[in-house]
Design a protein around this motif. Structure first.
Motif, PDB file in Angstrom:
ATOM      1  N   SER A  49       0.841  -1.207   0.000  1.00  0.00           N
ATOM      2  CA  SER A  49       0.000   0.000   0.000  1.00  0.00           C
ATOM      3  C   SER A  49       0.875   1.256   0.000  1.00  0.00           C
TER       4      SER A  49
ATOM      5  N   THR B 157      -2.513  -3.146  -4.896  1.00  0.00           N
ATOM      6  CA  THR B 157      -3.813  -3.428  -5.518  1.00  0.00           C
ATOM      7  C   THR B 157      -4.601  -2.141  -5.724  1.00  0.00           C
ATOM      8  N   SER B 158      -4.233  -1.058  -5.020  1.00  0.00           N
ATOM      9  CA  SER B 158      -4.961   0.213  -5.179  1.00  0.00           C
ATOM     10  C   SER B 158      -4.050   1.378  -4.792  1.00  0.00           C
TER      11      SER B 158
ATOM     12  N   GLU C 205      -6.680   8.024  -2.534  1.00  0.00           N
ATOM     13  CA  GLU C 205      -7.125   9.281  -3.147  1.00  0.00           C
ATOM     14  C   GLU C 205      -6.196  10.434  -2.779  1.00  0.00           C
TER      15      GLU C 205
ATOM     16  N   PHE D 283      -3.012  -4.656  -9.644  1.00  0.00           N
ATOM     17  CA  PHE D 283      -4.212  -3.832  -9.843  1.00  0.00           C
ATOM     18  C   PHE D 283      -5.242  -4.597 -10.671  1.00  0.00           C
TER      19      PHE D 283
ATOM     20  N   PRO E 270      -6.401   2.642 -11.343  1.00  0.00           N
ATOM     21  CA  PRO E 270      -6.514   3.453 -10.125  1.00  0.00           C
ATOM     22  C   PRO E 270      -7.144   4.820 -10.444  1.00  0.00           C
ATOM     23  N   SER E 271      -8.327   5.095  -9.873  1.00  0.00           N
ATOM     24  CA  SER E 271      -9.097   6.272 -10.287  1.00  0.00           C
ATOM     25  C   SER E 271      -8.392   7.582  -9.938  1.00  0.00           C
TER      26      SER E 271
END
Length: 553
Positions: free
Chosen positions: A414, A436-437, A440, A458, A462-463
């Protein structure tokens, strides 16, 4: 490997049996035989002898599998020019492989080879041979016949000696023997007229070999040995030498002949036992990098060492004048480099603005590294190739200066909030981890231009990346991304490169064609049906044009 892969030249494709109208691209009866087969990064434990059904192969790439043997039928692929079987579990190589007379590149690194077939010299057209990271204790004498070899790597094996016959390789430009048990180098090596780069780091050498004929030698790396004496005779022929790396040895003095190396650009003498330097070093016209940290230098104050190469050379030149006037005075004694700091490359921190602690198998970055930075503005951080489970929290201390961070090849799962506070960050490399992410909070990295997230985990794009408008390059290959949002991507008007190779995209949205800032779009290795491979092969502009043509009106 599915059987139909081996039979691809023989069997008619399935479409042929369905009554379809064929476009020009699908005229299977005009197909040529397969020339490249890439089976890399799978879980293959063996290769079928049926490989012989593909006689037109010029490239076979099976690296990063679990192969313990190779089929003897490989010897029948007489057109093969490149064979990559690196990163497997091979203990032996079949004799038949020696029949591949057209082979130019053979990559065998990271296997479990303890010996090589005697007939190795039959591969006369070989230009590149990589045998690094195996268990080799000796080299077949027939190596002498590889007269077209340009690059040879024997690094990270168990070689105690090199055969003198290796000197017959008249085309060899790069020889890498890093990390073996070499105590000497055969004197005949000195006759290798084409040699340009020689790596002898991490061996057991006690002296530097002589190189009278190596007039083209540009780089000599012999750090981390047990060299005590630098013999002026051994240096004076190296007219082309630009890099001489001798760090972490036991060298006590530097001979005056070093000033004959008029093309020398980098001289690394870090962590030796040098107490004084020839002031004439100041006269080397091309010298850009001189590293002397960790030596008990009596004539040069430590604060001077930290001012960088140009100040040091200026000082040496000024002392040459003094030497002429006061030849016999004892040099003043000054503080040695402290042992605790000798492990840390202070020159890198102060002059190169680089904080590096890579390839150390470290689970954490030691505090001494961060302590050493003090108030120096570090711009680049390299903690790659370790075993880090998390981003070092103290990285936040560098937030006012750091712009390039490399955390690749670790075990990070992370992104920490500390990283999101590095507001000057422009380049972030975090490939080959367990992500995996992305949080924000990364939106705060408003200057980020390049991000490398390849080889992570992923499943979705990733937004947060859509909101970092400065991004120019997104590398996301070898993940499991299933979809992308073309409308969000279109807002990223700086984005020029998007690499989504080897993901799980089942379709490519036609609206992606509207992202006209994209110069490089890589989509190979995804399971979508359209655009077809023939269109992908035409390049980014053609793919975008094709996608635009499919937008429903």
């Amino acid at each position: 490997v599915p059987q139909h892969v081996w039979r691809i030249n023989l069997d008619t494709p399935e479409e042929a049996h369905q009554n379809l109208s064929f476009g020009a691209a699908d005229r299977w009866w005009e197909q040529t035989d397969l020339t490249k087969l890439i089976l890399a990064s799978n879980k293959l434990q063996c290769l079928s002898e049926d490989v012989k059904l593909l006689p037109a192969l010029t490239v076979l790439d099976v690296h990063d599998n679990q192969l313990t043997t190779l089929p003897s039928a490989l010897g029948q692929l007489e057109n093969l020019q490149k064979l990559d079987v690196s990163h497997n579990k091979l203990k032996t190589i079949p004799e038949e492989l020696m029949q591949l007379s057209h082979l130019k590149s053979l990559l065998l690194h990271h296997n479990e080879l303890s010996h090589l077939p005697d007939g190795f010299g039959q591969l006369v057209n070989l230009e590149e041979l990589d045998l690094s990271n195996n268990h080799l204790t000796d080299i077949p004498t027939s190596f002498a016949l590889l007269i077209n070899l340009v690059r040879l790597s024997l690094a990270c094996n168990q070689l105690k000696s090199l055969p003198a016959d290796i000197s017959a390789m008249k085309s060899l430009r790069q020889l890498d023997c890093t990390k073996n048990y070499l105590e000497t180098v055969p004197s005949k090596l000195a006759t290798m007229a084409s040699l340009e780069q020689l790596y002898l780091r991490k061996n057991k050498l006690r002296s530097l070999p002589e190189f009278p004929s190596c007039k083209l030698l540009k780089e000599l790396h012999a750090g981390e040995n047990q060299i005590e004496i630098l013999n002026g005779e051994n240096l004076k022929h190296l007219n082309s030498l630009s890099v001489l790396e001798l760090r972490d040895n036991k060298i006590k003095s530097v001979p005056d002949e070093i000033t004959l190396l008029q093309k020398l650009e980098r001289l690394d003498l870090t962590n030796n036992d040098i107490s004084r330097l020839p002031y004439t070093l100041g006269n080397l016209p091309q010298l850009k990098f001189l590293a002397l940290e960790g030596n008990p230098l009596r004539t040069i104050r430590r604060d001077l060492l930290q001012k960088g190469t140009q100040e040091l050379l200026k000082y040496l030149r000024s002392k040459m004048q003094d030497d002429v006037t006061r030849p016999n005075e004892e040099p003043p004694v000054t503080a040695m480099t402290l042992p605790s700091e000798s492990k840390i490359n202070m020159h890198a921190i102060t002059s190169l603005k680089l904080l590096e602690y890579s390839e150390k198998k470290a689970v954490v970055i030691p505090d001494e590294m961060f302590n050493a930075v003090r108030s120096n503005p570090v711009t680049t951080v390299n903690f790659s190739k370790n075993q880090l489970n998390e981003i070092p929290p103290r990285i936040v201390e560098l937030k006012d200066s750091v712009c390039d961070v490399n955390l690749g090849f670790n075990k990070i799962s992370s992104i920490s909030l500390e990283l999101c506070m590095l507001h000057k960050l422009t380049h972030l490399d975090i490939r080959n981890n367990f992500l995996t992410s992305l949080p924000e909070e990364m939106e705060a990295l408003t200057r980020l231009q390049v991000i490398n997230l390849s080889f992570n985990r992923f499943k979705v794009f990733p937004s947060v990346l859509y909101h970092i408008i400065a991004l120019e390059t997104i590398l996301l290959s070898n993940n499991q991304v299933g979809s992308i949002d073309p409308l969000q991507l279109k807002k990223m008007d700086k984005l020029g490169t998007l690499d989504l190779q080897n993901n799980d995209l089942l379709q490519v949205p036609p609206e992606l064609g509207n992202c006209e800032t994209l110069r490089t779009l890589m989509l190979e290795g995804n399971p979508f049906r359209t655009p077809r491979a023939a269109i992908l092969a035409k390049g980014t502009a053609a793919v975008l044009e094709y996608l635009r043509s499919r937008i429903p009106t």
